[in-house]
Design an enzyme around this catalytic site. Structure first.
Site, short mmCIF file in Angstrom:
data_model
loop_
_atom_site.label_atom_id
_atom_site.label_comp_id
_atom_site.label_asym_id
_atom_site.label_seq_id
_atom_site.Cartn_x
_atom_site.Cartn_y
_atom_site.Cartn_z
N HIS A 1 4.25 -2.03 -10.06
CA HIS A 1 4.77 -0.94 -10.87
C HIS A 1 6.30 -0.93 -10.98
CE1 HIS A 1 5.26 1.49 -7.22
NE2 HIS A 1 4.01 1.79 -7.12
N ASP B 1 -3.86 0.96 -5.13
CA ASP B 1 -3.75 -0.26 -4.33
C ASP B 1 -4.47 -0.09 -2.99
OD1 ASP B 1 -1.65 1.60 -3.97
OD2 ASP B 1 -0.36 0.13 -2.99
N HIS C 1 0.62 -2.39 3.80
CA HIS C 1 1.18 -3.57 3.13
C HIS C 1 1.94 -4.40 4.17
CE1 HIS C 1 0.48 -1.95 -0.92
NE2 HIS C 1 1.05 -0.83 -0.55
N HIS D 1 3.54 8.48 0.63
CA HIS D 1 4.29 8.29 -0.59
C HIS D 1 3.91 9.27 -1.72
CE1 HIS D 1 4.14 5.31 -4.26
NE2 HIS D 1 5.27 5.95 -4.30
N HIS E 1 -4.61 7.42 1.54
CA HIS E 1 -3.75 7.54 0.35
C HIS E 1 -4.54 7.15 -0.89
CE1 HIS E 1 -0.41 7.32 -2.29
NE2 HIS E 1 0.06 6.12 -1.98
N GLU F 1 -3.48 6.27 -3.97
CA GLU F 1 -2.97 5.28 -4.93
C GLU F 1 -3.91 4.07 -4.97
OE1 GLU F 1 1.24 4.37 -4.70
OE2 GLU F 1 1.19 3.57 -6.75
N ASP G 1 1.35 3.57 3.59
CA ASP G 1 2.54 3.00 2.94
C ASP G 1 3.76 2.98 3.88
OD1 ASP G 1 1.54 2.31 0.45
OD2 ASP G 1 2.13 4.17 -0.53
N TYR H 1 11.22 -2.44 0.49
CA TYR H 1 10.10 -1.51 0.30
C TYR H 1 10.59 -0.06 0.40
CZ TYR H 1 5.41 0.37 0.68
OH TYR H 1 4.26 1.08 0.46
#
Ligand code: FEO
Length: 391
Positions: free
Chosen positions: A24, A82, A222, A144, A78, A80, A163, A191
């Site tokens: 993104h 991903d 990640h 996040h 989370h 999101e 995250d 990051y």
């Protein structure tokens, strides 16, 4: 990449996205990973999933450890995509599994997937026993997204941080000490700079809360798992969350006929003469997300653009839009650029500093067409003066 047992009965089962180069808007030259973890106990828990495109890796890794139909809980730290992208497919294997998530997580998952899964909402202080272990939840809104939370396992002193503390890095190494601090710090900094910067206050609050929990391993969603550099990454997060910077500068610019570039070089010369370390970033060649990594540690930020059509160059326009979204605080700004007849670019850049509430101790440098020798000398002196202000 196969499943990896990171602690007895706890496995990394995520996916590696070697080819992603844009996340993104964030340039991911080294790809990324989406980390999922499997806790095998009297109850089996899948902690987060992966982006939809690597679902096959996730399922294959889980199958190396257990039959996916045995999963009792799917924990979504989370929403999101991903991290939640593979939940629909995972739940086809274990349709009766309970989806553990925060209140905002349930709302977000319903909006994303339009499914009436077997949700159980948890909040800070809530726990779920897996048998010999406990999942303890701590909501961390805006680190996040509003739904974000982390999960702590006290019996193992492991924090599943989602995250937070992540890095976009595709690698077959799974631990921080297999990469080395100086390399992994760069990825963690990039990051933070591009994902967490707007949420410094919330990150600081989360760090204060997490300080109460002894941690031997931090498992983000990640990149690598932290086990050897935990004090180092906590120290850096403490600095970044409070917008602490170093006495260094970053010059970010683009140029049309090299006049603004000449000024950039002279300013850099002056900064170096005053003993200030400096990075020079031409937006034609440096991605805005890499510029943000330089900016994370830099107290002084110099932005340069010539005037084009009564404004700044589009490359600089893109950068300042991104910068204003990320809102780094506690910086000193300085604007410079050349012009033919209008000269609006420098004024527009100074407005950006105003919006960001940065200090602007010196009026910007605006040069008509091409700088002469005296103007070039003057730019060196300006660089030196700005450098001296940092000391
Ligand atoms: Fe890695 Fe906010 O998702």
């Amino acid at each position: 990449m196969s499943a990896l047992e990171i602690r007895k009965g706890i496995y990394w089962v995520g996916g590696i996205d070697w080819n992603i180069r844009n996340f993104h808007g964030y340039s991911t030259q080294n790809g990324t990973t989406y980390n999922a973890y499997l806790v095998v106990d009297e109850k089996t828990v899948l902690i987060d999933t992966v982006k939809q495109n690597v679902t096959r890796q996730l399922i294959s890794n889980i199958k190396q450890v257990i039959d996916p139909s045995k999963i009792d809980y799917v924990l979504s730290n989370h929403v999101e995509m991903d991290h939640s992208g593979a939940i629909p497919e995972i739940l086809q294997y274990c349709p009766n599994a309970t989806v553990l998530t925060s209140k905002a997580g349930e709302k977000g998952l319903r909006r994303h997937y339009k499914n009436d899964w077997n949700f159980r909402v948890v909040k800070t202080g809530d726990t779920v026993s897996t048998g010999s272990r406990t999942l303890s939840f701590i909501t961390t809104p805006m680190v996040h997204w509003p739904d974000s939370m982390v999960t702590y396992v006290p019996e193992e002193k492991i924090l599943f941080s989602n995250d937070a503390f992540g890095q976009h890095l595709a690698t077959s190494e799974r631990y921080d000490d297999e990469i080395g601090w100086s390399c992994i710090r760069k990825d963690a900094a990039k990051y933070y700079a591009n994902i967490v910067t707007p949420f410094g206050r919330q990150a600081e609050k989360a760090l204060n809360t997490l300080a109460e929990y002894p941690v031997e391993m931090i498992c983000p969603s990640h990149g690598i798992v932290w086990r050897s550099y935990i004090p180092d990454i906590l120290r850096e997060y403490g600095k970044w969350a409070t917008y602490e910077t170093e006495n260094r500068a970053v010059i970010v610019y683009d140029s049309m006929w090299n006049s603004t570039e000449k000024l950039a070089f002279q300013l850099e010369e002056g900064l170096v003469r005053s003993g200030i370390r400096c990075s020079l970033r031409n937006l034609k060649f440096t991605h805005i997300s890499d510029v943000m990594t330089d900016l994370l540690d830099s107290r002084l930020v110099l932005l340069g653009s010539p005037t084009l059509n009564n404004g700044m160059l589009p490359t600089m326009g893109e950068f300042v839009t991104y910068l204003k979204g990320l809102k780094p605080k506690n910086r000193i700004g300085f604007a410079f650029g050349s012009y033919g007849w209008g000269g609006q670019a420098v004024r527009e850049l100074e407005k950006v500093f105003e919006e960001l509430d940065w200090q602007v101790p010196l009026k910007g440098t605006s040069i008509e067409y091409v700088p002469d020798e005296s103007e070039l000398d003057s730019a060196v002196n300006t660089g030196k003066e700005l450098g001296d202000l940092l000391k």
